[in-house]
Design a protein around this motif. Sequence first.
Motif, PDB file in Angstrom:
ATOM      1  N   ALA A 115       0.840  -1.205   0.000  1.00 50.28           N
ATOM      2  CA  ALA A 115       0.000   0.000   0.000  1.00 50.28           C
ATOM      3  C   ALA A 115       0.878   1.259   0.000  1.00 50.28           C
ATOM      4  CB  ALA A 115      -0.940  -0.003   1.200  1.00 50.28           C
ATOM      5  N   ILE A 116       1.978   1.226   0.736  1.00 48.27           N
ATOM      6  CA  ILE A 116       2.901   2.367   0.749  1.00 48.27           C
ATOM      7  C   ILE A 116       3.521   2.550  -0.636  1.00 48.27           C
ATOM      8  CG2 ILE A 116       5.107   3.212   1.653  1.00 48.27           C
ATOM      9  CD1 ILE A 116       4.330   1.835   4.331  1.00 48.27           C
ATOM     10  N   TYR A 117       3.979   1.458  -1.229  1.00 47.12           N
ATOM     11  CA  TYR A 117       4.586   1.534  -2.566  1.00 47.12           C
ATOM     12  C   TYR A 117       3.568   2.067  -3.578  1.00 47.12           C
ATOM     13  CZ  TYR A 117       7.360  -0.004  -6.644  1.00 47.12           C
ATOM     14  OH  TYR A 117       8.060  -0.064  -7.812  1.00 47.12           O
ATOM     15  N   LEU A 118       2.346   1.558  -3.520  1.00 47.81           N
ATOM     16  CA  LEU A 118       1.307   2.025  -4.433  1.00 47.81           C
ATOM     17  C   LEU A 118       1.001   3.505  -4.217  1.00 47.81           C
ATOM     18  CD1 LEU A 118      -0.742   1.453  -6.663  1.00 47.81           C
ATOM     19  CD2 LEU A 118      -2.344   0.700  -4.877  1.00 47.81           C
ATOM     20  N   ALA A 119       1.007   3.957  -2.965  1.00 43.38           N
ATOM     21  CA  ALA A 119       0.764   5.382  -2.686  1.00 43.38           C
ATOM     22  C   ALA A 119       1.839   6.248  -3.335  1.00 43.38           C
ATOM     23  CB  ALA A 119       0.716   5.625  -1.177  1.00 43.38           C
ATOM     24  N   PHE A 120       3.087   5.821  -3.254  1.00 48.39           N
ATOM     25  CA  PHE A 120       4.171   6.570  -3.892  1.00 48.39           C
ATOM     26  C   PHE A 120       4.031   6.572  -5.416  1.00 48.39           C
ATOM     27  CE2 PHE A 120       6.660   6.096   0.111  1.00 48.39           C
ATOM     28  CZ  PHE A 120       6.951   7.449   0.291  1.00 48.39           C
ATOM     29  N   VAL A 121       3.691   5.423  -5.978  1.00 44.61           N
ATOM     30  CA  VAL A 121       3.537   5.337  -7.435  1.00 44.61           C
ATOM     31  C   VAL A 121       2.373   6.206  -7.905  1.00 44.61           C
ATOM     32  CG1 VAL A 121       2.963   3.785  -9.347  1.00 44.61           C
ATOM     33  CG2 VAL A 121       4.636   3.080  -7.639  1.00 44.61           C
ATOM     34  N   LEU A 122       1.244   6.139  -7.212  1.00 43.72           N
ATOM     35  CA  LEU A 122       0.096   6.964  -7.590  1.00 43.72           C
ATOM     36  C   LEU A 122       0.402   8.450  -7.440  1.00 43.72           C
ATOM     37  CD1 LEU A 122      -2.875   4.933  -6.077  1.00 43.72           C
ATOM     38  CD2 LEU A 122      -2.199   5.122  -8.487  1.00 43.72           C
ATOM     39  N   SER A 123       1.147   8.795  -6.410  1.00 42.87           N
ATOM     40  CA  SER A 123       1.559  10.184  -6.218  1.00 42.87           C
ATOM     41  C   SER A 123       2.413  10.654  -7.391  1.00 42.87           C
ATOM     42  CB  SER A 123       2.342  10.314  -4.912  1.00 42.87           C
ATOM     43  OG  SER A 123       2.960  11.568  -4.824  1.00 42.87           O
ATOM     44  N   ALA A 124       3.379   9.843  -7.771  1.00 37.75           N
ATOM     45  CA  ALA A 124       4.256  10.193  -8.899  1.00 37.75           C
ATOM     46  C   ALA A 124       3.457  10.312 -10.188  1.00 37.75           C
ATOM     47  CB  ALA A 124       5.355   9.144  -9.052  1.00 37.75           C
ATOM     48  N   LEU A 125       2.558   9.370 -10.428  1.00 39.60           N
ATOM     49  CA  LEU A 125       1.777   9.389 -11.666  1.00 39.60           C
ATOM     50  C   LEU A 125       0.804  10.561 -11.716  1.00 39.60           C
ATOM     51  CD1 LEU A 125       1.043   5.609 -12.262  1.00 39.60           C
ATOM     52  CD2 LEU A 125       2.628   7.096 -13.493  1.00 39.60           C
ATOM     53  N   CYS A 126       0.147  10.837 -10.610  1.00 37.99           N
ATOM     54  CA  CYS A 126      -0.797  11.958 -10.601  1.00 37.99           C
ATOM     55  C   CYS A 126      -0.071  13.286 -10.778  1.00 37.99           C
ATOM     56  CB  CYS A 126      -1.610  11.964  -9.316  1.00 37.99           C
ATOM     57  SG  CYS A 126      -2.803  10.632  -9.232  1.00 37.99           S
ATOM     58  N   GLY A 127       1.018  13.476 -10.047  1.00 35.62           N
ATOM     59  CA  GLY A 127       1.783  14.715 -10.180  1.00 35.62           C
ATOM     60  C   GLY A 127       2.340  14.895 -11.580  1.00 35.62           C
ATOM     61  N   THR A 128       2.870  13.827 -12.146  1.00 32.88           N
ATOM     62  CA  THR A 128       3.431  13.895 -13.489  1.00 32.88           C
ATOM     63  C   THR A 128       2.345  14.091 -14.537  1.00 32.88           C
ATOM     64  OG1 THR A 128       5.249  12.485 -12.781  1.00 32.88           O
ATOM     65  CG2 THR A 128       4.910  12.698 -15.145  1.00 32.88           C
ATOM     66  N   THR A 129       1.207  13.451 -14.348  1.00 30.22           N
ATOM     67  CA  THR A 129       0.096  13.630 -15.282  1.00 30.22           C
ATOM     68  C   THR A 129      -0.377  15.077 -15.285  1.00 30.22           C
ATOM     69  OG1 THR A 129      -0.592  11.333 -15.007  1.00 30.22           O
ATOM     70  CG2 THR A 129      -2.238  12.878 -15.866  1.00 30.22           C
ATOM     71  N   VAL A 130      -0.476  15.668 -14.104  1.00 31.17           N
ATOM     72  CA  VAL A 130      -0.867  17.081 -14.015  1.00 31.17           C
ATOM     73  C   VAL A 130       0.139  17.950 -14.766  1.00 31.17           C
ATOM     74  CG1 VAL A 130      -1.062  19.031 -12.416  1.00 31.17           C
ATOM     75  CG2 VAL A 130      -2.234  16.895 -11.926  1.00 31.17           C
ATOM     76  N   LYS A 131       1.423  17.663 -14.591  1.00 32.65           N
ATOM     77  CA  LYS A 131       2.453  18.432 -15.295  1.00 32.65           C
ATOM     78  C   LYS A 131       2.305  18.296 -16.809  1.00 32.65           C
ATOM     79  CE  LYS A 131       5.920  17.882 -11.683  1.00 32.65           C
ATOM     80  NZ  LYS A 131       7.224  17.277 -11.334  1.00 32.65           N
ATOM     81  N   LEU A 132       2.141  17.062 -17.279  1.00 31.17           N
ATOM     82  CA  LEU A 132       2.054  16.838 -18.724  1.00 31.17           C
ATOM     83  C   LEU A 132       0.798  17.468 -19.323  1.00 31.17           C
ATOM     84  CD1 LEU A 132       3.354  13.165 -18.854  1.00 31.17           C
ATOM     85  CD2 LEU A 132       4.562  15.234 -19.575  1.00 31.17           C
ATOM     86  N   VAL A 133      -0.313  17.347 -18.622  1.00 29.09           N
ATOM     87  CA  VAL A 133      -1.553  17.964 -19.111  1.00 29.09           C
ATOM     88  C   VAL A 133      -1.409  19.480 -19.124  1.00 29.09           C
ATOM     89  CG1 VAL A 133      -3.996  18.361 -18.551  1.00 29.09           C
ATOM     90  CG2 VAL A 133      -3.061  16.045 -18.497  1.00 29.09           C
ATOM     91  N   THR A 134      -0.790  20.021 -18.091  1.00 31.12           N
ATOM     92  CA  THR A 134      -0.611  21.473 -18.020  1.00 31.12           C
ATOM     93  C   THR A 134       0.311  21.952 -19.128  1.00 31.12           C
ATOM     94  OG1 THR A 134      -0.942  21.362 -15.639  1.00 31.12           O
ATOM     95  CG2 THR A 134      -0.016  23.390 -16.503  1.00 31.12           C
ATOM     96  N   TYR A 135       1.355  21.188 -19.440  1.00 31.34           N
ATOM     97  CA  TYR A 135       2.232  21.574 -20.556  1.00 31.34           C
ATOM     98  C   TYR A 135       1.452  21.614 -21.867  1.00 31.34           C
ATOM     99  CZ  TYR A 135       6.819  21.733 -18.387  1.00 31.34           C
ATOM    100  OH  TYR A 135       7.917  22.090 -17.638  1.00 31.34           O
ATOM    101  N   ARG A 136       0.540  20.679 -22.043  1.00 29.48           N
ATOM    102  CA  ARG A 136      -0.206  20.591 -23.306  1.00 29.48           C
ATOM    103  C   ARG A 136      -1.379  21.577 -23.393  1.00 29.48           C
ATOM    104  NH1 ARG A 136       2.741  18.561 -27.192  1.00 29.48           N
ATOM    105  NH2 ARG A 136       4.249  17.207 -26.168  1.00 29.48           N
ATOM    106  N   ARG A 137      -2.081  21.772 -22.274  1.00 29.32           N
ATOM    107  CA  ARG A 137      -3.301  22.578 -22.306  1.00 29.32           C
ATOM    108  C   ARG A 137      -3.191  23.899 -21.585  1.00 29.32           C
ATOM    109  NH1 ARG A 137      -7.879  17.951 -21.460  1.00 29.32           N
ATOM    110  NH2 ARG A 137      -7.319  16.754 -23.303  1.00 29.32           N
ATOM    111  N   GLY A 138      -2.167  24.057 -20.746  1.00 23.09           N
ATOM    112  CA  GLY A 138      -2.019  25.274 -19.973  1.00 23.09           C
ATOM    113  C   GLY A 138      -2.809  25.217 -18.690  1.00 23.09           C
ATOM    114  N   PHE A 139      -2.687  26.262 -17.899  1.00 30.22           N
ATOM    115  CA  PHE A 139      -3.383  26.328 -16.611  1.00 30.22           C
ATOM    116  C   PHE A 139      -4.848  26.604 -16.813  1.00 30.22           C
ATOM    117  CE2 PHE A 139       0.911  27.080 -15.022  1.00 30.22           C
ATOM    118  CZ  PHE A 139       0.913  26.230 -13.936  1.00 30.22           C
TER     119      PHE A 139
END
Length: 139
Positions: A115-139
């Motif tokens: 569960a701890i490992y999954l929490a870290f992975v989901l955190s990384a994926l969500c944060g990175t997804t937000v970054k990538l979407v923001t790069y493509r679509r803006g704020f």
Amino acid sequence: MSYDEKNAWVYAVVAIGGYAGYLAVILGRAQGVPLTTVAYVMPMILAVSAATAASIVGHIVIAAAWPKEAGRTDQRDKEIHRHGEYVGGMVLAVGVLVPLGLAMAEIDYFWIANAIYLAFVLSALCGTTVKLVTYRRGF
């Protein structure tokens, strides 16, 4: 595509690949036996170590392939990074409640660690997804 966006892609691919590899090993070992009896510690250590090394190598490759862009960060990149890290941190803060609850309920270490490992992975994926979407679509 900016230098930071390329690095975000590397981070996303490595996070997914590392966790998928770990799951493949664990589920492969669990054929016919309960998951809690599977030796998970060394595969988890190796998955985290390999993902860390792959991320470093990926960032080095990007810096070598685009040396003029390496280290260049403008205000937009900083804001996108901050926003993505904020979202990832919030996901991690919520995500650690699950292993905390598992520990309080004295559930098997296998489930707590995973569960701890999954929490870290989901955190990384969500944060990175937000970054990538923001790069493509803006704020």
